[in-house]
Design an enzyme around this catalytic site. Structure first.
Site, PDB file in Angstrom:
ATOM      1  N   ASP A  30       3.564 -16.883  17.448  1.00 25.98           N
ATOM      2  CA  ASP A  30       3.164 -15.467  17.461  1.00 25.98           C
ATOM      3  C   ASP A  30       2.075 -15.313  16.397  1.00 25.98           C
ATOM      4  O   ASP A  30       2.347 -15.338  15.206  1.00 25.98           O
ATOM      5  CB  ASP A  30       4.387 -14.599  17.150  1.00 25.98           C
ATOM      6  CG  ASP A  30       4.047 -13.114  17.064  1.00 25.98           C
ATOM      7  OD1 ASP A  30       2.849 -12.765  17.064  1.00 25.98           O
ATOM      8  OD2 ASP A  30       4.993 -12.306  16.991  1.00 25.98           O
TER       9      ASP A  30
ATOM     10  N   ARG B 132      -4.388  -1.012  20.402  1.00 20.63           N
ATOM     11  CA  ARG B 132      -2.986  -1.371  20.198  1.00 20.63           C
ATOM     12  C   ARG B 132      -2.436  -1.994  21.474  1.00 20.63           C
ATOM     13  O   ARG B 132      -2.499  -1.393  22.543  1.00 20.63           O
ATOM     14  CB  ARG B 132      -2.154  -0.137  19.838  1.00 20.63           C
ATOM     15  CG  ARG B 132      -2.750   0.728  18.750  1.00 20.63           C
ATOM     16  CD  ARG B 132      -1.737   1.688  18.166  1.00 20.63           C
ATOM     17  NE  ARG B 132      -0.788   0.934  17.378  1.00 20.63           N
ATOM     18  CZ  ARG B 132      -1.040   0.475  16.155  1.00 20.63           C
ATOM     19  NH1 ARG B 132      -2.189   0.712  15.574  1.00 20.63           N
ATOM     20  NH2 ARG B 132      -0.147  -0.225  15.503  1.00 20.63           N
TER      21      ARG B 132
ATOM     22  N   TYR C 194      -2.147   4.135  38.453  1.00 26.86           N
ATOM     23  CA  TYR C 194      -1.000   3.231  38.496  1.00 26.86           C
ATOM     24  C   TYR C 194      -1.424   1.912  39.125  1.00 26.86           C
ATOM     25  O   TYR C 194      -2.070   1.902  40.161  1.00 26.86           O
ATOM     26  CB  TYR C 194       0.146   3.830  39.321  1.00 26.86           C
ATOM     27  CG  TYR C 194       1.366   4.051  38.466  1.00 26.86           C
ATOM     28  CD1 TYR C 194       2.045   2.971  37.918  1.00 26.86           C
ATOM     29  CD2 TYR C 194       1.810   5.327  38.164  1.00 26.86           C
ATOM     30  CE1 TYR C 194       3.131   3.154  37.094  1.00 26.86           C
ATOM     31  CE2 TYR C 194       2.908   5.522  37.342  1.00 26.86           C
ATOM     32  CZ  TYR C 194       3.568   4.434  36.809  1.00 26.86           C
ATOM     33  OH  TYR C 194       4.640   4.614  35.997  1.00 26.86           O
TER      34      TYR C 194
ATOM     35  N   GLU D  96       0.874  -1.103  39.180  1.00 20.29           N
ATOM     36  CA  GLU D  96       1.993  -2.053  39.039  1.00 20.29           C
ATOM     37  C   GLU D  96       1.683  -3.331  39.802  1.00 20.29           C
ATOM     38  O   GLU D  96       1.211  -3.294  40.941  1.00 20.29           O
ATOM     39  CB  GLU D  96       3.282  -1.439  39.596  1.00 20.29           C
ATOM     40  CG  GLU D  96       3.943  -0.492  38.617  1.00 20.29           C
ATOM     41  CD  GLU D  96       5.276   0.030  39.126  1.00 20.29           C
ATOM     42  OE1 GLU D  96       5.542  -0.067  40.336  1.00 20.29           O
ATOM     43  OE2 GLU D  96       6.050   0.540  38.306  1.00 20.29           O
TER      44      GLU D  96
ATOM     45  N   LYS E 165      -4.536  -6.119  15.401  1.00 22.74           N
ATOM     46  CA  LYS E 165      -4.551  -6.477  13.978  1.00 22.74           C
ATOM     47  C   LYS E 165      -5.892  -7.145  13.672  1.00 22.74           C
ATOM     48  O   LYS E 165      -6.924  -6.527  13.882  1.00 22.74           O
ATOM     49  CB  LYS E 165      -3.319  -7.306  13.653  1.00 22.74           C
ATOM     50  CG  LYS E 165      -2.039  -6.465  13.860  1.00 22.74           C
ATOM     51  CD  LYS E 165      -0.754  -7.188  13.565  1.00 22.74           C
ATOM     52  CE  LYS E 165       0.426  -6.277  13.914  1.00 22.74           C
ATOM     53  NZ  LYS E 165       1.717  -6.965  13.832  1.00 22.74           N
TER      54      LYS E 165
ATOM     55  N   THR F 166      -0.681  -9.698  19.100  1.00 28.42           N
ATOM     56  CA  THR F 166      -1.110  -8.311  19.255  1.00 28.42           C
ATOM     57  C   THR F 166      -2.630  -8.304  19.304  1.00 28.42           C
ATOM     58  O   THR F 166      -3.283  -9.249  18.855  1.00 28.42           O
ATOM     59  CB  THR F 166      -0.646  -7.433  18.074  1.00 28.42           C
ATOM     60  OG1 THR F 166      -1.082  -8.030  16.857  1.00 28.42           O
ATOM     61  CG2 THR F 166       0.859  -7.278  18.047  1.00 28.42           C
TER      62      THR F 166
HETATM   63  C1  LIG Z   1       2.888  -6.733  14.278  1.00 33.02           C
HETATM   64  C2  LIG Z   1       3.641  -7.860  14.791  1.00 33.02           C
HETATM   65  C3  LIG Z   1       4.380  -7.768  15.986  1.00 33.02           C
HETATM   66  C4  LIG Z   1       4.688  -6.463  16.683  1.00 33.02           C
HETATM   67  O1  LIG Z   1       3.709  -5.656  17.087  1.00 33.02           O
HETATM   68  P1  LIG Z   1       3.991  -4.156  17.538  1.00 33.02           P
HETATM   69  O2  LIG Z   1       2.791  -3.855  18.367  1.00 33.02           O
HETATM   70  O3  LIG Z   1       4.099  -3.361  16.284  1.00 33.02           O
HETATM   71  O4  LIG Z   1       5.247  -4.109  18.324  1.00 33.02           O
HETATM   72  C5  LIG Z   1       4.978  -8.920  16.469  1.00 33.02           C
HETATM   73  N1  LIG Z   1       4.869 -10.074  15.822  1.00 33.02           N
HETATM   74  C6  LIG Z   1       4.196 -10.201  14.662  1.00 33.02           C
HETATM   75  C7  LIG Z   1       4.128 -11.529  13.987  1.00 33.02           C
HETATM   76  C8  LIG Z   1       3.573  -9.097  14.104  1.00 33.02           C
HETATM   77  O5  LIG Z   1       2.923  -9.222  12.939  1.00 33.02           O
END
Ligand SMILES: *Cc1c(COP(=O)(O)O)cnc(C)c1O
Length: 452
Positions: free
Chosen positions: A230, A265, A84, A86, A259, A256
């Site tokens: 994003d 993840r 932990y 935090e 990807k 994220t």
């Molecule tokens: C995949 C994605 C997210 C969310 O990701 P998660 O880990 O699935 O919650 C947010 N914004 C964009 C643009 C994405 O492509």
């Protein structure tokens, strides 16, 4: 306890700490450390094996997925699962965080260096959480946000009515020009002037073209709004300089890590604005999350280091070339793609001309061991569960080692499958069997080499 005392302590109890985890008696004595997964939980072990086999024997064209390196996979599987921590490095709510601090600091420094920014928060558990944290930092419930329409390629967490972002905030959206498939910047400007959002979100989950961050900034300035980008899908291309970086135009950048970036993840929040970043930190913890997943942060740090290597940039270039190569083959077969092409890893096929649905196409392709997903296209008349589009991405198969010629061949196979569904309403057994055989030969030529 620091590194020096650790060494000292081991000498003191007369054990060579290098060997401890190999030879310790407790491994034999305590059943907790004795039972391995195979002997204790055969069911879960079997499911894990089956998933490994599924990944190895199919071709993955899901645009939001990738294939991590052995080092990233290894890094995520670690003893910080027990810890932990935090708070933030140097100011935790628990003792025993000295190595958690060291690790998180390494991850933060690498993230800042990679994205060329001043501040980074590596704690968000996922993409949705990082965006919630950003909204918690900048907004109050009922404030207006403006993001890209889900149907045009936006993300649920950018203000969709079925998501907390659309329920707790007043959400308005911009879209793309249905003719060109490009973000309609006039509509963005008009929408911003009409609704005066407190936050504008640029970025998407299904947009194959380059986003003009500079114009978004100008619009945000006109209406005095925060601007957040994003870059979840494209982060891996951004850090290699293959896609423009929004970092100098935005108040906050979120992404994220799993990807195109090719890490574990999770989420990541970046900024150059000290004051905002303090709000962000408080929003991630204690605002939204509890303890950070330090075990995952270890793998994030490894992924950030990988993204600095020369071969990563080569990989990114191939990702884009391979996507463009697929577009070329689809065009040869008179199959439409949204926006007429791609600048990144992603291709969205417009199935309306074929008179078939995304649901049909993705299901038949999966039967032929080619994995993708149905996706809405701009102005789609069909629901998100059916759709008129099919989204393909080249990250995972490029990581696997497939070459441009392979992508061209697979695009031809996909085209043949779509055309046969158009003609016959289904894929013939012959085509299905032949495709499976050919997919398996690719799988054999480009194995996925994990220890599972
Ligand atoms: C995949 C994605 C997210 C969310 O990701 P998660 O880990 O699935 O919650 C947010 N914004 C964009 C643009 C994405 O492509």
């Amino acid at each position: 306890m620091n590194k020096q005392t650790i060494r000292f302590v081991w000498q003191w109890i007369n054990i060579n700490y290098e060997d401890y985890f190999e030879t310790s008696n407790c491994v034999v004595a305590n059943p907790l450390f004795k039972r391995d997964l195979t002997s204790f939980d055969g069911l879960i072990k079997t499911i894990l094996k089956n998933e490994a086999i599924r990944q190895a024997t199919t071709l993955n064209f899901i645009a939001s997925e990738n294939l991590v390196s052995r080092a990233v996979l290894e890094a995520q599987n670690n003893v910080f699962i027990n810890k932990y921590a935090e708070g933030y490095p140097g100011c935790r709510y628990y003792e025993g965080c000295e190595f958690a601090d060291e690790l998180e600091n390494v991850a933060i420094e690498r993230a800042k260096d990679l994205f060329k920014c001043k501040y980074a928060n590596v704690q968000p558990h996922s993409g949705s959480q990082m965006n919630q944290a950003a909204m918690l930092a900048l907004l109050s419930p009922g404030d207006t946000i403006m993001g890209m329409d889900l149907k045009c390629g936006g993300h649920l967490s950018h203000g969709s009515t079925v998501n907390i972002s659309g329920m707790w905030f007043k959400s308005v959206s911009y879209g793309v020009d249905p003719k060109t498939g490009l973000i309609d910047m006039n509509r963005v400007l008009n929408c911003a002037i009409r609704h005066r959002p407190k936050l504008i979100i640029a970025g998407a989950s299904s947009y194959p073209r380059t986003i003009d961050w500079k114009i978004f900034r100008r619009i945000a300035d006109i209406v005095d709004s925060y601007l957040m980008a994003d870059i979840s899908h494209i982060a891996g291309l951004v850090v290699s300089g293959l896609y423009p970086s929004p970092i100098n135009y935005c108040d906050i950048v979120t992404t994220t890590t799993h990807k195109s970036l090719r890490g574990p993840r999770g989420g990541l929040i970046l900024s150059n604005n000290q004051e905002l970043f303090e709000y962000i930190s408080d929003a991630v913890f204690p605002g939204l999350q509890g303890g950070p997943m330090i075990n995952i942060i270890a793998a994030k740090a490894v992924a950030f280091l990988e993204a600095k290597q020369d071969d990563y940039k080569v990989w990114g270039k191939s990702v884009i070339e391979n996507a463009k190569a697929m577009v070329g083959r689809f065009k040869n077969k008179k199959i439409d793609v949204v926006s007429g092409g791609t600048d990144n890893h992603l291709v969205v096929i417009d199935l309306r001309g074929l008179g078939i649905t995304g649901k049909q196409a993705a299901a038949w392709l999966d039967r032929c061991y080619i994995v993708s997903n149905k996706n809405t296209i701009p102005n789609d008349l069909l629901s998100a569960g059916i759709t008129s589009g099919l989204r393909l991405g080249t990250c995972a198969c490029t990581s696997r080692g497939l070459k441009k010629e392979d992508f061209e061949r697979i695009a031809d196979i996909i085209a043949d499958i779509l055309l046969e569904i158009k003609e016959k309403g289904e894929v013939s057994l012959t085509l299905e069997v032949n495709t499976r055989r050919e997919v398996l030969s690719f799988a054999d030529k480009y194995p996925i080499c994990y220890n599972v």
